[in-house]
Structures are given as structure tokens and as C-alpha cells.
Scaffold this motif. Sequence first.
Motif, mmCIF file in Angstrom:
data_model
loop_
_atom_site.group_PDB
_atom_site.id
_atom_site.type_symbol
_atom_site.label_atom_id
_atom_site.label_comp_id
_atom_site.label_asym_id
_atom_site.label_seq_id
_atom_site.Cartn_x
_atom_site.Cartn_y
_atom_site.Cartn_z
ATOM 1 N N ALA A 1 -28.287 -22.756 -50.174
ATOM 2 C CA ALA A 1 -27.240 -23.553 -49.529
ATOM 3 C C ALA A 1 -27.549 -25.044 -49.641
ATOM 4 O O ALA A 1 -26.642 -25.858 -49.860
ATOM 5 C CB ALA A 1 -27.112 -23.150 -48.069
ATOM 6 N N TRP A 2 -28.810 -25.394 -49.512
ATOM 7 C CA TRP A 2 -29.203 -26.800 -49.640
ATOM 8 C C TRP A 2 -28.899 -27.316 -51.051
ATOM 9 O O TRP A 2 -28.365 -28.404 -51.217
ATOM 10 C CB TRP A 2 -30.683 -26.954 -49.307
ATOM 11 C CG TRP A 2 -31.152 -28.368 -49.312
ATOM 12 C CD1 TRP A 2 -30.904 -29.322 -48.375
ATOM 13 C CD2 TRP A 2 -31.946 -28.988 -50.322
ATOM 14 N NE1 TRP A 2 -31.510 -30.496 -48.734
ATOM 15 C CE2 TRP A 2 -32.158 -30.325 -49.921
ATOM 16 C CE3 TRP A 2 -32.506 -28.552 -51.507
ATOM 17 C CZ2 TRP A 2 -32.899 -31.213 -50.682
ATOM 18 C CZ3 TRP A 2 -33.254 -29.441 -52.260
ATOM 19 C CH2 TRP A 2 -33.437 -30.754 -51.839
ATOM 20 N N LYS B 1 -25.158 -27.709 -51.539
ATOM 21 C CA LYS B 1 -24.628 -28.897 -50.878
ATOM 22 C C LYS B 1 -24.941 -30.160 -51.680
ATOM 23 O O LYS B 1 -24.139 -31.085 -51.734
ATOM 24 C CB LYS B 1 -25.226 -29.005 -49.477
ATOM 25 C CG LYS B 1 -24.652 -30.109 -48.652
ATOM 26 C CD LYS B 1 -25.244 -30.098 -47.260
ATOM 27 C CE LYS B 1 -24.662 -31.235 -46.437
ATOM 28 N NZ LYS B 1 -25.224 -31.269 -45.090
ATOM 29 N N LEU C 1 -34.964 -14.740 -45.662
ATOM 30 C CA LEU C 1 -34.508 -15.745 -44.712
ATOM 31 C C LEU C 1 -34.455 -17.142 -45.326
ATOM 32 O O LEU C 1 -33.513 -17.894 -45.112
ATOM 33 C CB LEU C 1 -35.429 -15.768 -43.489
ATOM 34 C CG LEU C 1 -35.351 -14.554 -42.576
ATOM 35 C CD1 LEU C 1 -36.431 -14.633 -41.517
ATOM 36 C CD2 LEU C 1 -33.981 -14.461 -41.937
ATOM 37 N N VAL C 2 -35.486 -17.496 -46.074
ATOM 38 C CA VAL C 2 -35.598 -18.848 -46.604
ATOM 39 C C VAL C 2 -34.766 -19.029 -47.874
ATOM 40 O O VAL C 2 -34.210 -20.106 -48.099
ATOM 41 C CB VAL C 2 -37.088 -19.190 -46.857
ATOM 42 C CG1 VAL C 2 -37.237 -20.544 -47.515
ATOM 43 C CG2 VAL C 2 -37.846 -19.160 -45.542
ATOM 44 N N MET D 1 -31.180 -20.227 -47.437
ATOM 45 C CA MET D 1 -31.164 -21.604 -46.926
ATOM 46 C C MET D 1 -31.432 -22.599 -48.059
ATOM 47 O O MET D 1 -30.781 -23.651 -48.138
ATOM 48 C CB MET D 1 -32.202 -21.777 -45.818
ATOM 49 C CG MET D 1 -31.817 -21.085 -44.526
ATOM 50 S SD MET D 1 -32.887 -21.494 -43.153
ATOM 51 C CE MET D 1 -34.342 -20.541 -43.537
ATOM 52 N N ILE D 2 -32.360 -22.270 -48.931
ATOM 53 C CA ILE D 2 -32.641 -23.143 -50.082
ATOM 54 C C ILE D 2 -31.424 -23.182 -51.007
ATOM 55 O O ILE D 2 -31.045 -24.247 -51.504
ATOM 56 C CB ILE D 2 -33.903 -22.663 -50.827
ATOM 57 C CG1 ILE D 2 -35.134 -22.865 -49.957
ATOM 58 C CG2 ILE D 2 -34.065 -23.412 -52.145
ATOM 59 C CD1 ILE D 2 -36.400 -22.259 -50.537
#
Length: 79
Positions: free
Chosen positions: A19-20, A23, A12-13, A16-17
Amino acid sequence: ALIGVAFSVAFLVGPMIGAWFAKRARTNELFLSTPALFAIVLTIIELVCIVLFLPETLPKEKRLIKSHSESKLLPFWIY
């Protein structure tokens, strides 16, 4: 059960990391090294936590003591 939880949290994490970092990535950054440096820092933190907080489970009286001559018989990664 704890290993399953750890994998679930990582699944899950982790994206997200990623994608961060995607970006925030700068196009002129050499090989986009920030995610690799972040992974290295997490690995070092993990190793420190393992060394400091995980106790040895094998009692001292059951540990095998190898002599110097026995240690030359097998490759180092088997120990």
C-alpha cells in the motif's frame, strides 16, 4: 513455530508495504520498478544473513565428499 511467526509477520507487513508503494507510485515510472528493487534488496539482505549467521549443522566427519567423476553423474541442482 518460528516459521509460522515469520509467515504471520509477512502477511501483516507485506500488504502495508504494498500500500505504501502504491501510494508513492509515479505514473510515468517504467513498470513501477521500485517495489521490485525493494524485493531484490530484501532478498540480498536475507542471503547475506543466511551465509553469515546460520551455522552448518552437519558435522565435518559426516559430510559426503564427492569426487569429480561422481559429480558429473547427476544434474547440478540435485547437489
